[in-house]
Design a protein around this motif. Structure first.
Motif, short mmCIF file in Angstrom:
data_model
loop_
_atom_site.label_atom_id
_atom_site.label_comp_id
_atom_site.label_asym_id
_atom_site.label_seq_id
_atom_site.Cartn_x
_atom_site.Cartn_y
_atom_site.Cartn_z
N HIS A 266 0.91 -1.11 -0.01
CA HIS A 266 0.00 -0.20 0.08
C HIS A 266 0.76 1.32 0.07
CE1 HIS A 266 -3.53 2.36 0.69
NE2 HIS A 266 -2.81 2.99 1.74
N GLY A 267 2.07 1.09 0.67
CA GLY A 267 3.00 2.33 0.53
C GLY A 267 3.46 2.64 -0.77
N ILE A 268 3.63 1.49 -1.66
CA ILE A 268 3.96 1.87 -2.96
C ILE A 268 3.10 2.10 -3.74
CG2 ILE A 268 5.27 0.55 -4.82
CD1 ILE A 268 6.90 -1.02 -2.72
N GLU A 269 2.00 1.29 -3.76
CA GLU A 269 0.59 1.36 -4.65
C GLU A 269 -0.58 1.81 -3.72
OE1 GLU A 269 -1.57 2.37 -6.88
OE2 GLU A 269 0.01 1.83 -8.02
N SER A 270 -1.19 2.71 -3.88
CA SER A 270 -2.42 3.09 -2.92
C SER A 270 -3.38 2.25 -3.28
CB SER A 270 -2.49 4.67 -2.99
OG SER A 270 -3.19 5.01 -4.52
N ARG A 271 -3.68 1.72 -4.45
CA ARG A 271 -4.58 0.98 -4.79
C ARG A 271 -4.66 -0.39 -4.03
NH1 ARG A 271 -4.76 1.18 -11.03
NH2 ARG A 271 -2.30 0.89 -10.75
N ILE A 272 -3.55 -0.77 -3.53
CA ILE A 272 -3.48 -2.06 -2.84
C ILE A 272 -4.18 -2.00 -1.70
CG2 ILE A 272 -1.91 -3.90 -1.75
CD1 ILE A 272 0.14 -3.18 -3.74
N PRO A 273 -5.13 -2.65 -1.16
CA PRO A 273 -5.97 -2.47 0.15
C PRO A 273 -5.04 -2.63 1.26
CG PRO A 273 -6.50 -4.80 -0.97
CD PRO A 273 -5.50 -4.01 -1.78
#
Length: 328
Positions: A266-273
């Motif tokens: 999530h810290g790299i890609e905000s779409r990851i829940p």
């Protein structure tokens, strides 16, 4: 600062009860002390939540439940150590008090290191996610107990130091024919200390998976460990009935491992829940409830069924290499 004072005061109380007045702890005494420590932990959580908000309060309770459940597995290993070295019942309190103090000190150090690493390197969440590997190992060896006598620290202690054959009261060292030797109680302390290190390596990443706040991580560990001495004497006779505890803890560790990996992602890609604290608390509570109920049902239908601690990382399982491996 007030929290540290409270924890130190409770630790001192526990130490006085366990070491100054050695005695065999009865069921009633163990029950009262267990209720006391759980009540203190719950009251602290409520007060803490009212002061800083229920989001952090929920993180504390989730961390406390995780650490409390892992501490029960800790008790399995303590029981094995006590029985392996035939520790007299009147000295078991002293051993447990030492184990609790050592665990608190070690975990305080590991928490400080973990918090520093997480603040500097976000990929540490991914490394902590290796709890998935620990979960798999625990599940694979859920029907085994650690081989305490073949622990590296214990074998080294016996190889390097002269050890007496019998306990000399509560002494750690004694004189035999004019020569100073350590007693089996000293070896037991070494075994307990080594176990504390191994459990800290698992429990600290686990609770960091619930909260990133070092303060919450520490107090959750502290309050979970402080009641361990009384809990040992309360549930010693019941531990064998928690047949599926190791399997349940493996599921919890796997869940937290996934949560840590998602947190890193999530810290790299905000779409990851991300998995919220409320979901974590619900999953942990559900797994522990199912594990306990299933264990009771299993024990009732099969009185010969016995629980096991699961192989501790770094400590070979009892019977390893001797044809006693019993994976289901």
């Amino acid at each position: 600062m007030l929290t540290i004072v409270v924890i130190v005061a409770l630790l001192a109380l526990d130490l006085v009860v366990g070491t100054v007045r050695p005695h065999v702890v009865g069921f009633r005494e163990a029950t009262l002390w267990s209720i006391f420590y759980i009540a203190v932990a719950l009251v602290f959580g409520v007060v803490f939540a009212q002061v800083v908000g229920w989001e952090y309060g929920a993180q504390y309770f989730a961390g406390y439940v995780v650490e409390k459940s892992l501490s029960v597995d800790n008790l399995f290993v303590f029981v094995i150590i006590m029985s392996t070295f035939a520790v007299p019942r009147e000295h078991q309190q002293r051993v447990l008090s030492f184990g609790i103090i050592a665990a608190l000190v070690l975990r305080a150090v590991f928490i400080a290191l973990g918090a520093a690493l997480l603040s500097l390197f976000s990929f540490m969440f991914l490394i902590f996610g290796l709890l998935l590997w620990t979960a798999v190992q625990l599940y694979r060896h859920r029907d085994q107990d650690p081989d305490v006598e073949n622990n590296v620290l214990v074998r080294s202690c016996r190889r390097l130091l002269p050890v007496t054959d019998t306990y000399d009261g509560g002494r750690l060292m004694t004189r035999v024919r004019g020569r100073r030797e350590v007693t089996p109680l000293f070896v037991v302390f070494i075994a307990i200390g080594g176990t504390d290190i191994l459990f800290a390596l698992d429990s600290i990443p686990a609770v960091f998976g619930v909260t990133e706040e070092p303060y919450i991580v520490f107090v959750a560990n502290a309050f979970a460990l402080l009641g361990l001495r009384a809990l040992y004497f309360l549930v010693t006779g019941l531990l064998d009935r928690l047949v599926y505890l190791s399997a349940g803890l493996a599921v919890i560790l796997a869940f937290i491992g996934v949560k840590l990996v998602l947190q890193w992602g999530h810290g790299i890609e905000s779409r990851i829940p991300e998995i919220t604290t409320a979901v974590s608390l619900a999953v942990i509570g559900a797994v522990l409830t199912i594990t306990t109920v299933a264990s009771m049902i299993k024990s009732r239908h099969d009185p010969t069924a016995r629980a096991h601690a699961g192989a501790v990382v770094g400590s070979p399982p009892r019977g390893a290499g001797h044809g006693n491996h019993t994976d289901r």
